[in-house]
Design an enzyme around this catalytic site. Structure first.
Site, short mmCIF file in Angstrom:
data_model
loop_
_atom_site.label_atom_id
_atom_site.label_comp_id
_atom_site.label_asym_id
_atom_site.label_seq_id
_atom_site.Cartn_x
_atom_site.Cartn_y
_atom_site.Cartn_z
N HIS A 53 45.58 45.87 31.83
CA HIS A 53 47.00 45.17 31.80
C HIS A 53 47.22 44.53 30.33
CE1 HIS A 53 44.20 41.67 33.23
NE2 HIS A 53 45.07 41.07 32.27
P1 TYD Z 1 42.83 40.68 38.31
O1 TYD Z 1 43.98 40.30 37.16
O2 TYD Z 1 43.31 41.78 39.10
O3 TYD Z 1 41.63 40.96 37.36
P2 TYD Z 1 41.15 42.04 36.52
O4 TYD Z 1 42.65 42.56 36.20
O5 TYD Z 1 40.24 41.34 35.40
O6 TYD Z 1 40.48 42.98 37.21
O7 TYD Z 1 42.40 39.25 39.12
C1 TYD Z 1 41.90 39.31 40.22
C2 TYD Z 1 42.38 38.37 41.26
O8 TYD Z 1 42.41 36.93 41.02
C3 TYD Z 1 44.10 38.45 41.47
O9 TYD Z 1 44.25 38.53 42.87
C4 TYD Z 1 44.88 37.49 40.76
C5 TYD Z 1 43.62 36.24 40.88
N1 TYD Z 1 43.72 35.44 39.58
C6 TYD Z 1 44.03 34.20 39.80
O10 TYD Z 1 44.57 33.66 41.01
N2 TYD Z 1 44.10 33.25 38.81
C7 TYD Z 1 43.58 33.52 37.60
O11 TYD Z 1 43.66 32.71 36.60
C8 TYD Z 1 43.14 35.10 37.23
C9 TYD Z 1 42.60 35.40 35.95
C10 TYD Z 1 43.31 36.10 38.49
#
Ligand code: TYD
Length: 141
Positions: A53
């Site tokens: 992302h």
């Molecule tokens: P996500 O952004 O999908 O992780 P990555 O892209 O690294 O695989 O995040 C995983 C989950 O955690 C998603 O449901 C959003 C949540 N999240 C929060 O609630 N707060 C945060 O600060 C972050 C980074 C993620």
């Protein structure tokens, strides 16, 4: 490309390497924005890929206190990869860079200090949408 690798201040007694090192960050001195959020990714196995992302506003400071994680960054025209393979390396990542993190070692830990609270509307999670966004940013410059 709009990122910066920095050396985090650290202390290590060369006569006693078994004591390990101590790295330290001073908010608003070593990190170039007020920190609103800290999160970390733990327990990920080697070869895992995460991220995929870009952001609109959120600036992030990444470091890997244990293990090695490679971070691929893409500004819409070129791609560059840096290795977070040293607890004293820090990466300041501009919001508009698409990024993917690759776990090079089991259990490596990714720590992130962020300039904004969590806000899903700040994310661009679709690569084609990102390419369009990056094109608009370039046209606006
Ligand atoms: P996500 O952004 O999908 O992780 P990555 O892209 O690294 O695989 O995040 C995983 C989950 O955690 C998603 O449901 C959003 C949540 N999240 C929060 O609630 N707060 C945060 O600060 C972050 C980074 C993620």
């Amino acid at each position: 490309m709009n990122y910066k690798l920095i050396e985090i201040k650290h202390s290590q007694n060369k006569e006693h390497p078994e004591n390990g090192g101590l790295a330290f960050l001073e908010a608003e001195q070593d990190i170039p924005f007020p920190i609103k959020r800290i999160y970390w990714i733990y327990g990920a196995a080697k070869d895992v890929r995460r991220g995929f992302h870009a952001h609109k506003e959120n600036v992030q400071f990444l470091f890997c206190p244990f293990g090695r994680i490679d971070v691929m960054m893409d500004d819409g025209t070129t791609q560059e990869t840096v290795s977070l393979d040293d607890p004293a390396k820090g990466l300041i990542l501009s919001p508009e860079l698409w990024h993917e993190m690759l776990w090079m070692t089991d259990g490596a830990i990714l720590c992130v200090a962020a300039s904004d609270h969590y806000d899903e509307s700040d994310y661009i999670r679709d690569y084609d949408q990102f390419l369009e966004y990056a094109k608009q940013l370039r046209a606006g410059k």
